[in-house]
Design a protein around this motif. Sequence first.
Motif, mmCIF file in Angstrom:
data_model
loop_
_atom_site.group_PDB
_atom_site.id
_atom_site.type_symbol
_atom_site.label_atom_id
_atom_site.label_comp_id
_atom_site.label_asym_id
_atom_site.label_seq_id
_atom_site.Cartn_x
_atom_site.Cartn_y
_atom_site.Cartn_z
ATOM 1 N N UNK A 58 30.913 46.733 54.280
ATOM 2 C CA UNK A 58 30.322 47.148 53.009
ATOM 3 C C UNK A 58 30.517 45.960 51.993
ATOM 4 N N UNK A 59 29.739 45.809 51.003
ATOM 5 C CA UNK A 59 30.160 45.026 49.696
ATOM 6 C C UNK A 59 31.096 45.644 48.686
ATOM 7 N N UNK A 60 31.085 47.096 48.683
ATOM 8 C CA UNK A 60 31.859 47.719 48.089
ATOM 9 C C UNK A 60 32.085 48.988 48.405
ATOM 10 N N UNK A 92 35.934 48.436 44.650
ATOM 11 C CA UNK A 92 36.031 49.794 44.832
ATOM 12 C C UNK A 92 35.671 50.599 43.350
ATOM 13 N N UNK A 93 34.908 51.561 43.335
ATOM 14 C CA UNK A 93 34.812 52.162 42.086
ATOM 15 C C UNK A 93 35.069 53.836 42.614
ATOM 16 N N UNK A 94 35.704 54.443 41.588
ATOM 17 C CA UNK A 94 36.139 55.846 41.747
ATOM 18 C C UNK A 94 35.762 56.902 40.932
ATOM 19 N N UNK A 95 35.409 58.014 41.349
ATOM 20 C CA UNK A 95 35.162 59.100 40.248
ATOM 21 C C UNK A 95 35.777 60.380 40.884
ATOM 22 N N UNK A 96 35.801 61.513 40.095
ATOM 23 C CA UNK A 96 36.300 62.759 40.595
ATOM 24 C C UNK A 96 35.688 63.742 39.851
ATOM 25 N N UNK A 97 35.569 64.591 40.696
ATOM 26 C CA UNK A 97 34.830 66.164 40.366
ATOM 27 C C UNK A 97 35.959 67.282 40.544
ATOM 28 N N UNK A 98 36.230 67.927 39.342
ATOM 29 C CA UNK A 98 37.312 69.088 39.560
ATOM 30 C C UNK A 98 36.675 70.532 38.670
ATOM 31 N N UNK A 99 37.044 71.478 38.895
ATOM 32 C CA UNK A 99 36.614 72.817 38.261
ATOM 33 C C UNK A 99 37.567 72.754 37.048
ATOM 34 N N UNK A 102 47.478 53.168 44.866
ATOM 35 C CA UNK A 102 47.424 53.106 46.431
ATOM 36 C C UNK A 102 46.263 51.973 46.639
ATOM 37 N N UNK A 103 45.446 52.230 46.075
ATOM 38 C CA UNK A 103 44.304 50.925 46.605
ATOM 39 C C UNK A 103 44.840 49.323 45.938
ATOM 40 N N UNK A 104 45.366 49.364 44.891
ATOM 41 C CA UNK A 104 45.722 48.255 44.289
ATOM 42 C C UNK A 104 46.839 47.604 44.946
ATOM 43 N N UNK A 105 47.776 47.910 45.527
ATOM 44 C CA UNK A 105 48.736 47.640 46.277
ATOM 45 C C UNK A 105 48.227 47.167 47.734
ATOM 46 N N UNK A 106 46.887 47.452 48.097
ATOM 47 C CA UNK A 106 46.322 47.128 49.113
ATOM 48 C C UNK A 106 45.565 45.922 48.898
ATOM 49 N N UNK A 107 45.510 45.405 47.854
ATOM 50 C CA UNK A 107 44.572 44.262 47.207
ATOM 51 C C UNK A 107 43.049 44.591 47.294
ATOM 52 N N UNK A 108 42.735 45.789 46.945
ATOM 53 C CA UNK A 108 41.620 46.297 46.645
ATOM 54 C C UNK A 108 41.214 46.191 45.068
ATOM 55 N N UNK A 109 39.863 45.958 44.790
ATOM 56 C CA UNK A 109 39.964 45.781 43.201
ATOM 57 C C UNK A 109 38.989 46.981 42.801
ATOM 58 N N UNK A 156 28.123 49.330 35.981
ATOM 59 C CA UNK A 156 29.331 48.520 35.774
ATOM 60 C C UNK A 156 29.936 48.018 37.011
ATOM 61 N N UNK A 157 29.585 48.869 38.064
ATOM 62 C CA UNK A 157 30.287 48.528 39.476
ATOM 63 C C UNK A 157 29.253 47.399 39.993
ATOM 64 N N UNK A 158 28.007 47.053 39.641
ATOM 65 C CA UNK A 158 27.430 46.055 40.367
ATOM 66 C C UNK A 158 27.601 44.555 39.885
ATOM 67 N N UNK A 159 28.005 44.253 38.690
ATOM 68 C CA UNK A 159 28.392 43.052 38.302
ATOM 69 C C UNK A 159 29.812 42.849 38.816
ATOM 70 N N UNK A 160 30.758 43.986 38.903
ATOM 71 C CA UNK A 160 32.178 43.915 39.682
ATOM 72 C C UNK A 160 31.944 43.433 41.010
ATOM 73 N N UNK A 161 31.196 44.071 41.713
ATOM 74 C CA UNK A 161 31.110 43.662 43.229
ATOM 75 C C UNK A 161 30.491 42.266 43.244
ATOM 76 N N UNK A 162 29.647 41.593 42.289
ATOM 77 C CA UNK A 162 29.174 40.352 42.404
ATOM 78 C C UNK A 162 30.210 39.349 41.945
ATOM 79 N N UNK A 163 31.018 39.827 41.035
ATOM 80 C CA UNK A 163 32.198 38.839 40.811
ATOM 81 C C UNK A 163 32.997 38.809 41.690
ATOM 82 N N UNK A 164 33.478 39.839 42.612
ATOM 83 C CA UNK A 164 34.141 39.629 43.585
ATOM 84 C C UNK A 164 33.728 38.662 44.959
#
Length: 182
Positions: free
Chosen positions: A67-69, A105-112, A127-134, A170-178
């Motif tokens: 995957x690209x992201x 990587x982009x993240x979001x969360x849904x909770x009640x 967690x993801x940062x120390x795995x060198x994900x961005x 916002x995620x699209x240019x972030x992926x392109x940048x990487x």
Amino acid sequence: MQILGICGSLRKASLNMVALRECANLMPPGMSLRITGIDDIPMFNQDVFDAGIPEPAKRLRAEIAAADGVLIASPEYNFSLTAALKNAIDWASRPPNQSWQDKPVAVFSVTPGPLGGARVQYDLRRILGQLWAHVLPRPEVFIGASAGKFADGKLTDETTRKFLTDLLAGFKPWVERMQVRK
Ligand SMILES: Cc1cc2nc3c(=O)[nH]c(=O)nc-3n(C[C@H](O)[C@H](O)[C@H](O)COP(=O)(O)O)c2cc1C
């Protein structure tokens, strides 16, 4: 641009999954989403890993690598990640060729609850940062008080739809940048 979707909830009626699916309709042109499952991945065990990575974990590692992201939607369980999501991250994190290396990587969360999963997101970022994900730093999207924002298995709240649209824009240019940095 191929984005792999991962949902931290295994629930059939998961609202995180509903929102993640909706992201396919909210992505900017040129970006597409494919959602993978993590419910068939066994609990991580180094002995099992060493004996030969089980097929579902092998599949996840290959999907992340290709995957690209990666777009992760997750609830918060006891102020942190769900066991299923942490397990999936762990399987993909072991060398050689750990799958998160340099992955946007982009993240979001849904909770009640009212906070919308703030704590799970910061644990995920750590967690993801120390795995060198961005992980995309902003916008942050916390979808709280979910009961009033979904109905009949659909996202019904326009403001939430706008937040997700902004996240993906916002995620699209972030992926392109990487990709340029590779
Ligand atoms: C074991 C467990 C722990 C939970 N802990 C939290 C929590 O710490 N914070 C929170 O906001 N919600 C918590 N919840 C509620 C979940 O956020 C809620 O079940 C959520 O909607 C599940 O997401 P889903 O609809 O995608 O399955 C917890 C739920 C479970 C089952």
